[in-house]
Design an enzyme around this catalytic site. Structure first.
Site, PDB file in Angstrom:
ATOM      1  CE1 TYR A 132      -2.575   3.095   0.203  1.00 29.31           C
ATOM      2  CE2 TYR A 132      -4.067   2.121   2.202  1.00 29.31           C
ATOM      3  CZ  TYR A 132      -3.758   2.743   1.334  1.00 29.31           C
ATOM      4  OH  TYR A 132      -5.353   4.413   1.546  1.00 29.31           O
ATOM      5  CE  LYS A 160      -6.010   1.746  -1.728  1.00 29.08           C
ATOM      6  NZ  LYS A 160      -6.318   1.521   0.109  1.00 29.08           N
TER       7      LYS A 160
END
Length: 302
Positions: A132, A160
């Protein structure tokens, strides 16, 4: 490994402040029924930092029941690497499909520390990992340099991408080709990210508008970008609610209005009040009143 629309789900609470199993089962089921491709639990939107470790596992299991054979990822976000590794081990034992890993939200690591921490969590959980990268919210930039360094570990499979700069996606593709599956993590950049090659959308407002979110993704994958853009333009004011300090309250209020859920949050958060609440209500109610007619998605690949 992962692609499509993967909601970062909210965590539902009872009036007494405990986990609301039945409401989560219902809400998660709506997203799976709409055609989502998995679920991610205990993230920022899921109020993960406000949950006890055992509660995170409970939410994971509820999501697994709702998702069936689809993947369910646990978010790993902890102050220390040791705590993150411990949570990764617990998620693995509970059968998580993978981990979405956030660098320490408390100490802002340098590049060497960021890489070392990510490698430690990967070794501890021994599961596929979505990195992330969100320098806006967490003030730690998982750069393409770090991604390139981590590419030797096959457990790192996806990114992400939430840098809030669409140029970053292109940079990742130019540097690393298809080494990672790149998923957008910014709701109001989703169309743009899918246009330049992202293969998935870790979505927030999908929890309130699941069918519209899936429609944008599937139409883009089918090369029907003009139809997708028409829906996206309608959707855009709502998607902006994801990019806010109050994203949890914003989105839970959207859920309450759109799918008749509740907007309970865990303290110190409080539900929206006053002018801010009125504005969010205005945006969401207008979206509901002007909802577009969606095309038949049954013939489009998930």
């Amino acid at each position: 490994m992962w692609k499509g629309v993967i909601p970062a789900v909210t965590t539902k609470f009872t009036q007494a402040g405990e986990l609301d199993h039945a409401e989560m089962q219902r809400c998660f089921g709506l997203m799976i029924e709409a055609g989502c491709n998995g679920l991610i639990v205990a993230g920022s939107l899921g109020e993960g930092p406000m949950l006890r470790p055992e509660e995170r596992i409970e939410v994971l299991k509820i999501a697994q029941d709702a998702a069936g054979r689809l993947p369910v990822l646990m978010t790993i976000s902890a102050a220390s690497t040791a705590e993150a590794c411990d949570m990764a081990k617990k998620a693995a034992r509970a059968g998580a499909s993978g981990l979405m890993v956030v660098p320490s939200p408390m100490y802002h690591t340098n590049e060497q520390e960021t890489e070392a921490s990510l490698r430690a969590v990967a070794a501890a959980g021994d599961l596929p990992i979505m990195i992330y990268s969100n320098r806006v919210a967490y003030r730690v930039d998982v750069t393409p340099d770090i991604m390139e360094n981590l590419a030797d570990d096959k457990r790192f499979v996806a990114i992400k991408e939430s840098s809030d700069d669409i140029r970053r996606s292109i940079e990742i593709f130019n540097r690393l080709g298809n080494r990672y599956n790149v998923l957008t993590g910014v709701d109001n950049l989703a169309f743009e990210a899918l246009s330049v090659g992202a293969v998935g959308w870790v979505a927030g407002l999908v929890v309130a508008f699941p069918r519209e979110t899936v429609a944008v993704y599937r139409l883009m994958q089918a090369g029907r970008s003009a139809e997708a853009l028409e829906i996206y333009r309608w959707f855009r004011p709502v998607l902006d609610l994801d990019v806010s300090t109050y994203l949890v309250q914003n989105i839970k209020l959207a859920e309450a209005l759109a799918i008749q859920s509740n907007e309970r949050v865990r303290a110190p958060r409080m539900p929206l009040q006053g002018a801010r609440r009125a504005e969010v209500e205005r945006i969401v109610r207008h979206a509901i009143a002007t909802r577009p007619v969606l095309p038949d998605l049954s013939t489009l690949a998930a």
